[in-house]
Design an enzyme around this catalytic site. Structure first.
Site, PDB file in Angstrom:
ATOM      1  N   ASP A  37     -21.467 -38.666  29.370  1.00  0.00           N
ATOM      2  CA  ASP A  37     -20.872 -39.799  29.926  1.00  0.00           C
ATOM      3  C   ASP A  37     -19.533 -40.044  29.365  1.00  0.00           C
ATOM      4  OD1 ASP A  37     -22.867 -40.484  31.765  1.00  0.00           O
ATOM      5  OD2 ASP A  37     -23.785 -42.064  30.589  1.00  0.00           O
ATOM      6  N   LYS A  59     -19.261 -42.518  34.765  1.00  0.00           N
ATOM      7  CA  LYS A  59     -19.810 -43.603  34.610  1.00  0.00           C
ATOM      8  C   LYS A  59     -18.974 -44.630  33.789  1.00  0.00           C
ATOM      9  CE  LYS A  59     -24.432 -43.651  35.103  1.00  0.00           C
ATOM     10  NZ  LYS A  59     -24.879 -42.652  34.981  1.00  0.00           N
ATOM     11  N   MET A 174     -20.053 -55.027  28.099  1.00  0.00           N
ATOM     12  CA  MET A 174     -19.385 -54.857  29.317  1.00  0.00           C
ATOM     13  C   MET A 174     -19.013 -56.270  29.988  1.00  0.00           C
ATOM     14  SD  MET A 174     -21.890 -51.820  30.794  1.00  0.00           S
ATOM     15  CE  MET A 174     -23.438 -52.585  30.466  1.00  0.00           C
TER      16      MET A 174
END
Length: 512
Positions: A37, A59, A174
């Site tokens: 990733d 991603k 996030m």
């Protein structure tokens, strides 16, 4: 029918390559396929075999290299081909990383799989910023939630009223892009606007940045700083402890991006020391060691090996020379005693250490690669007149040493035992990152690293493009190569070793 392989969902940790688990490293070392990733430290890819297929799974928000459904199908497909597949995921596979979805797909397809937990940025990033999530004087619990929910949902599933009244530290993953909305919702439901908030970007790496404010000010501060993902946000009184517990960001080279240009095999020694000092290291090997191909050079080396007992001294100028020579030597003799009573000279402690690995005693070791010092170290054992000296070096090497020894009366054979050739691979993406963002330092450990770096990047052009970029040389011969490009090294190591180079970087201070 070929038996299915196994898929390993491996947590790569928060960014610092040293935080990968032993199990994760072991599995990478025998992987046939690695799917990684965006937030995985690309340096970890070097743990995979050279034959492994490396696939970028992407991603990041709004930038998926492979859609999740296709990625799930890819894991199943590669396993059905009988391959060992390592799915390398940032942090921990089951913490906001969609690892559970991938595991469900594998289970439905009856593919054997194993989940290897990883250290999560939830606690690792605050740790490196000096913020413990719990502390007896502040709180005994913490709550974690994500600020990036499934965009297909009609609304948020977060209960801000509940979050606002829940005691303890709050950690948001996030959530950078929505920090204003989140902060306003928490305050609207009763949280004090003066509550301390800390944000940590690229936590645990040399790129780490931290920002501290309050629930009422953090959104404006983040906007002013241009503070972007990836980042972890911590809300609570524990943020005050950062003033006393901020251990990582006080390291002497923290915030300095340093390019290492040594061969891939040798880079780790320098990189490790720089990382320990907090630097953001870009390994961009510019050279690699290759065997001889020139017929005459091979003949000269063969003659030297056949007459090895006639020499009084063997002189090695680098660890590469030791490795290359003895590769050839053992193919011919198979027994180190065939060296006879020859004396050994090694330039620098790293070269001496390479000989000592073979249980060979070094008779002379000048610490610096200066022709006069090498000659003087040999002469301390007696006159060199009429002594036969074999120099074992790279295909292209400085002619000053053999000339000086010859002028002193020695009979010198200057024999190549390896070549340095250009390294152009960019396995980790470090070269591309350098082209886009620059660096603070480029370190050079030999003339050949200077020459090959220049051939690949155009060193004067890089210095013009990135005004903050500086150069560090390991010694006079390397500095001469820089000066031939009209580049004066910013620093030159006093002691011409890796440790000396690191110390030169530590000592440097900008002019007032």
């Amino acid at each position: 029918m070929k038996a299915a392989g196994t898929v390993y969902l491996v947590g790569a940790g928060p960014g610092d390559a040293g935080l990968l688990t032993l199990r994760g490293a072991e599995l990478l070392g025998r992987a046939d396929v690695v799917v990684y990733d965006a937030l995985v430290n690309p340096e970890l890819l070097r743990l995979a075999p050279p034959t492994a297929e490396i696939i970028y799974g992407g991603k990041r928000a709004r930038a998926h290299a492979i859609p999740q459904e296709q990625l799930n199908a890819l894991l199943v497909q590669k396993a059905r081909e009988g391959k060992t597949v390592v799915r390398l995921k940032g942090g921990d596979p089951y913490l906001f990383g969609r690892g559970g979805e991938e595991a469900e797909e594998l289970a439905a397809a009856r593919i054997p799989f194993e989940v290897v937990p990883g250290i999560s940025s939830i606690y690792a990033a605050p740790n490196y910023a000096g913020i413990p999530l719990t502390h007896r004087s502040c709180c005994s619990s913490f709550t974690v939630f994500t600020g990036h929910e499934d965009p297909t949902k009609g609304g948020t599933s977060l209960d801000y009223a509940q979050l606002a009244r829940t005691p303890g530290t709050k950690v948001i993953l996030m959530g950078v892009e929505r920090i204003r909305e989140i902060a306003e919702e928490l305050m609207r439901h009763g949280m004090d606007g003066a509550t301390p908030v800390g944000m940590v970007r690229w936590g645990t790496t040399g790129r780490q940045e931290s920002l501290v404010g309050t629930l009422a000010t953090i959104a404006d501060l983040a906007a002013e700083r241009g503070f972007t993902a990836p980042a972890v946000t911590v809300i609570g009184e524990v943020v005050h402890l950062r003033e006393r517990l901020n251990w990582f960001e006080h390291r002497p080279l923290f915030g300095q991006r340093i390019v290492v240009t040594r061969t891939r095999e040798q880079a780790s020694q320098l990189s490790r020391q720089l990382l320990e000092l907090g630097a953001d290291v870009l390994e961009i090997p510019t050279i690699k060691i290759a065997p001889l191909t020139d017929r005459q050079q091979l003949e000269d080396l063969k003659d030297a090996l056949e007459g090895i007992g006639c020499y009084d001294w063997l002189v090695f100028t680098s660890p590469n020379g030791v490795t290359a020579f003895f590769d050839y030597f053992f193919k011919v003799f198979g027994d180190v005693r065939a060296l006879g009573n020859v004396r050994l000279a090694a330039i620098g402690p790293a070269t001496a250490a390479k000989l000592q690995e073979l249980h060979l005693r070094v008779d002379a070791m000048p610490r610096q690669y200066l022709a006069k010092q090498v000659a003087q170290a040999i002469r301390e054992h007696g006159s060199v007149e009429n002594l036969k000296i074999l120099l074992l070096r790279a295909e292209t090497a400085n002619p000053e040493l053999p000339r000086l020894l010859s002028e002193m009366g020695a009979i010198v054979d200057d024999v190549a035992c390896y070549r340095t050739v250009a390294e152009t691979e960019d396995v980790t993406g470090a070269a591309e990152r350098f082209k886009e963002e620059g660096a603070d330092w480029i370190t050079f450990t030999s003339s050949s690293t200077v020459e090959h770096f220049h051939a690949r990047f155009d060193l004067p052009a890089c210095l013009a493009q990135f005004p903050r970029l500086k150069t560090a040389s390991i010694g006079p011969e390397t500095s001469k190569a820089l000066q031939r490009l009209n580049v004066t090294p910013t620093v030159e190591a006093r002691e011409h070793t890796i440790e000396g180079l690191v110390q030169a970087l530590r000592r440097w201070r900008p002019a007032e």
